[in-house]
Write an enzyme that holds these catalytic residues in place. Structure first.
Site, PDB file in Angstrom:
ATOM      1  N   LYS A  93       0.840  -1.205   0.000  1.00 19.87           N
ATOM      2  CA  LYS A  93       0.000   0.000   0.000  1.00 19.87           C
ATOM      3  C   LYS A  93       0.872   1.251   0.000  1.00 19.87           C
ATOM      4  O   LYS A  93       1.738   1.415   0.859  1.00 19.87           O
ATOM      5  CB  LYS A  93      -0.908  -0.012   1.233  1.00 19.87           C
ATOM      6  N   ASP A 106      -2.194  10.420   4.020  1.00 21.07           N
ATOM      7  CA  ASP A 106      -3.604  10.088   4.208  1.00 21.07           C
ATOM      8  C   ASP A 106      -4.254  11.065   5.179  1.00 21.07           C
ATOM      9  O   ASP A 106      -4.105  10.955   6.392  1.00 21.07           O
ATOM     10  CB  ASP A 106      -3.742   8.653   4.731  1.00 21.07           C
ATOM     11  N   LYS A 111      -9.642  13.006   8.912  1.00 21.28           N
ATOM     12  CA  LYS A 111      -9.132  12.520  10.184  1.00 21.28           C
ATOM     13  C   LYS A 111      -9.068  13.658  11.202  1.00 21.28           C
ATOM     14  O   LYS A 111      -9.028  14.837  10.832  1.00 21.28           O
ATOM     15  CB  LYS A 111      -7.712  11.958   9.995  1.00 21.28           C
ATOM     16  N   ASP A 131       1.703   6.206   5.814  1.00 26.79           N
ATOM     17  CA  ASP A 131       0.695   5.301   5.259  1.00 26.79           C
ATOM     18  C   ASP A 131       1.179   4.614   3.985  1.00 26.79           C
ATOM     19  O   ASP A 131       0.414   3.902   3.337  1.00 26.79           O
ATOM     20  CB  ASP A 131      -0.612   6.053   5.002  1.00 26.79           C
ATOM     21  N   ASP A 153     -11.970   7.416   4.421  1.00 22.94           N
ATOM     22  CA  ASP A 153     -10.744   7.114   5.161  1.00 22.94           C
ATOM     23  C   ASP A 153     -10.453   5.616   5.184  1.00 22.94           C
ATOM     24  O   ASP A 153      -9.492   5.182   5.806  1.00 22.94           O
ATOM     25  CB  ASP A 153     -10.837   7.662   6.591  1.00 22.94           C
ATOM     26  N   GLU A 157      -9.425   4.022   2.557  1.00 24.27           N
ATOM     27  CA  GLU A 157      -8.971   4.143   1.172  1.00 24.27           C
ATOM     28  C   GLU A 157      -7.909   3.121   0.781  1.00 24.27           C
ATOM     29  O   GLU A 157      -7.785   2.758  -0.387  1.00 24.27           O
ATOM     30  CB  GLU A 157      -8.428   5.560   0.928  1.00 24.27           C
ATOM     31  N   ARG A 177      -7.611  -0.039   1.187  1.00 27.44           N
ATOM     32  CA  ARG A 177      -8.148  -1.269   0.593  1.00 27.44           C
ATOM     33  C   ARG A 177      -8.599  -1.045  -0.847  1.00 27.44           C
ATOM     34  O   ARG A 177      -8.661  -1.993  -1.631  1.00 27.44           O
ATOM     35  CB  ARG A 177      -9.285  -1.802   1.466  1.00 27.44           C
TER      36      ARG A 177
END
EC number: 3.4.11.1
Length: 495
Positions: free
Chosen positions: A264, A269, A276, A287, A346, A348, A350
């Site tokens: 990933k 993020d 967030k 991230d 959030d 995201e 996946r």
């Protein structure tokens, strides 16, 4: 960092610092009595006065005042003799490296690896501790003093009989893997305004050129042609274009099995429209730690010249709010054709991974492993001490568990029962992209498994292990580079 071996008597060895392992339970350990005698009982006196007890990871730096050729001894606590294992030795070496940084020592000699008669396993752990414990990241500090990180370590062997294995090979291979971990740490440590998807792609090209990998970078238009709509949806809120980085290593035969690694790569993020909280958002530069792990692993695999075929896939994008950002309530058609209702922007990571996992089927992999800072729920479940593991193939998950124990990057398997899929059911699409707080790590894994078909697959959630808030002996505060040693150990174990 460079490592060398030398057959020499520790009592006659000339060096600035000699690192010595010590215990708490009255067990003296190899060379302790001889060193104590040379120092006129100085070591025994320190124990008697409780200045140093041998407690695990505690250190004591002593000046020998000319009584030994070594200018100073660094005593490192190993704890109880019967409880000493590879990871404790790795910690002790890391504690030694950390203690020597403020002293300005660039070179050391060590008999720490002789504390435990386990040959290559013990030497590997010691080298890892020195190499990883000496790491620091200060690229953006101005007016700083020159770095005083360790540059060289000499591992002493008192007699040729200690060399019953290929020491130089172990030193070289372990140093290579640690270099890859440090590379991954450097990537994760970069700020989000520097490490954008294009920066990550350029780093992929650099290591490909250096280590003989092939590197292909798909741009937004090519991703659209491949119907990577889930990945592209995440990228819509940012001016930084997404990248899909493909690294290939062909160390096996043309007809040999292929292992595909997917990392990933959300380079920052913010949560997107589902923003967030402000507190701690600066750490969301990490991230992309899964991407860093895959890139570091590919670097190590090529440098070690493993007899494997390995492909690394890195979907990279920023997740930001903006006029074009994807929204809660949107429906996205993934590369697989399955539709996804967006209930939380959030969730995201996946979405990047699902398209990458489906793309990976083109390689007909014997094993498919994704690694991602996927869920905060995994941090709640396992803390910072274990990586979450899920998968659909018992042989693959068993191999990853073994690799975790050997490398010290431990994993803990979570169930992937069908009932967790109920959390992801949507009234208007094939599935939702998030299922709420209950079992959130597992429902995220369940979501991913819908895109791997019948391929043997495993998912590694490193949300809790990618970053150290306080720091530990061989994992200083900040990025850990987790996943590199685990994945390399797994790949080295393949037949």
């Amino acid at each position: 960092m460079e490592f060398a071996q030398l057959v020499d008597d520790p009592l006659k060895h000339v060096c600035r610092v000699l690192v010595v392992g010590c215990y708490v339970d009255g067990f003296r350990g190899r060379f302790f009595d001889d060193l104590d005698e040379a120092l006129g009982g100085g070591l025994s006196s320190i124990y008697e006065q409780r200045e140093f007890t041998g407690e695990l990871n505690k250190v004591k730096l002593l000046n020998t005042f000319g009584k030994l050729p070594a200018e100073r001894l660094l005593l490192v606590g190993l704890g109880n003799n019967e409880e000493l294992n590879s990871d404790r030795l790795r910690q002790a070496a890391g504690a030694a490296a950390t203690a020597l940084r403020p002293v300005g020592v660039r070179k050391l000699s060590s008999i720490l690896h002789l504390a435990r008669d386990r040959g290559a396993e013990t030497l590997t752990a010691t080298v890892e501790g020195f190499a990883l414990g000496s790491y620091s990241f200060d690229e953006y500090k101005t007016g700083k003093e020159p770095k005083t990180d360790l540059e060289e370590a000499t591992l002493l062997f008192a007699e040729a009989g200690d060399l019953d294995y290929n020491v130089n090979k172990v030193l070289a291979e372990t140093a290579t893997i640690c270099d890859a971990v440090r590379f991954a740490r450097d990537l994760v440590s970069q700020p989000g305004n520097v490490l954008v998807p294009s920066y990550l792609a350029e780093k992929g090209r650099e290591i490909a050129a250096r280590y003989g990998l092939s590197c292909t970078v798909l741009e937004r238009e090519e991703m659209a042609q491949n119907s990577m709509n889930a990945l592209l949806a995440v990228a819509k809120g940012s001016h930084e274009p997404p990248k899909f980085i493909i690294l290939e290593y062909r160390g096996g035969g043309e007809d040999d099995a292929v292992t595909v690694l997917v990392g990933k790569g959300v380079t920052f993020d913010s949560g997107g429209i589902s923003l967030k909280p402000r507190e701690g958002m600066e750490k969301m530069k990490d991230d992309m730690a899964g991407a860093a792990a895959v890139m570091g692993t590919m670097m190590a695999v090529a440098a070690l010249k493993l007899s494997q075929n390995v492909v690394g896939l890195i979907p990279a994008a920023e997740n930001l709010p903006g006029g074009g950002a994807y929204k809660p309530g949107d429906i996205v058609r993934s590369m697989s054709g399955q539709t996804i209702e967006i209930v939380n922007t959030d969730a995201e990571g996946r979405l990047l991974l699902c398209d990458a996992l489906y793309f990976a089927q083109r390689y007909k992999p014997a094993a498919l492993i994704d690694i991602a800072t996927l869920t905060g729920a995994c941090v709640i479940a396992l803390g910072n001490f274990a990586t979450g593991l899920m998968g659909n193939d018992e042989g693959l998950t068993r191999s990853l568990k073994r690799a975790g124990e050997v490398s010290g990057e431990r994993v803990w398997e979570l169930p992937l029962w069908d009932e967790y899929g109920e959390l992801m059911e949507s009234d208007i699409a094939d599935m939702k992209n998030a299922g709420g707080p209950s079992g959130a790590s597992i429902s995220a894994g369940w979501f991913l498994h819908k895109f791997v078909g019948k391929t043997a697959w495993a998912h590694l959630d490193i949300a809790g292990t990618s970053w150290e808030e306080k720091g530990r002996p061989y994992r200083p505060k900040g990025a850990t580079g987790v996943g590199v040693r685990l994945l390399v150990e797994y790949l080295r174990g393949l037949k």
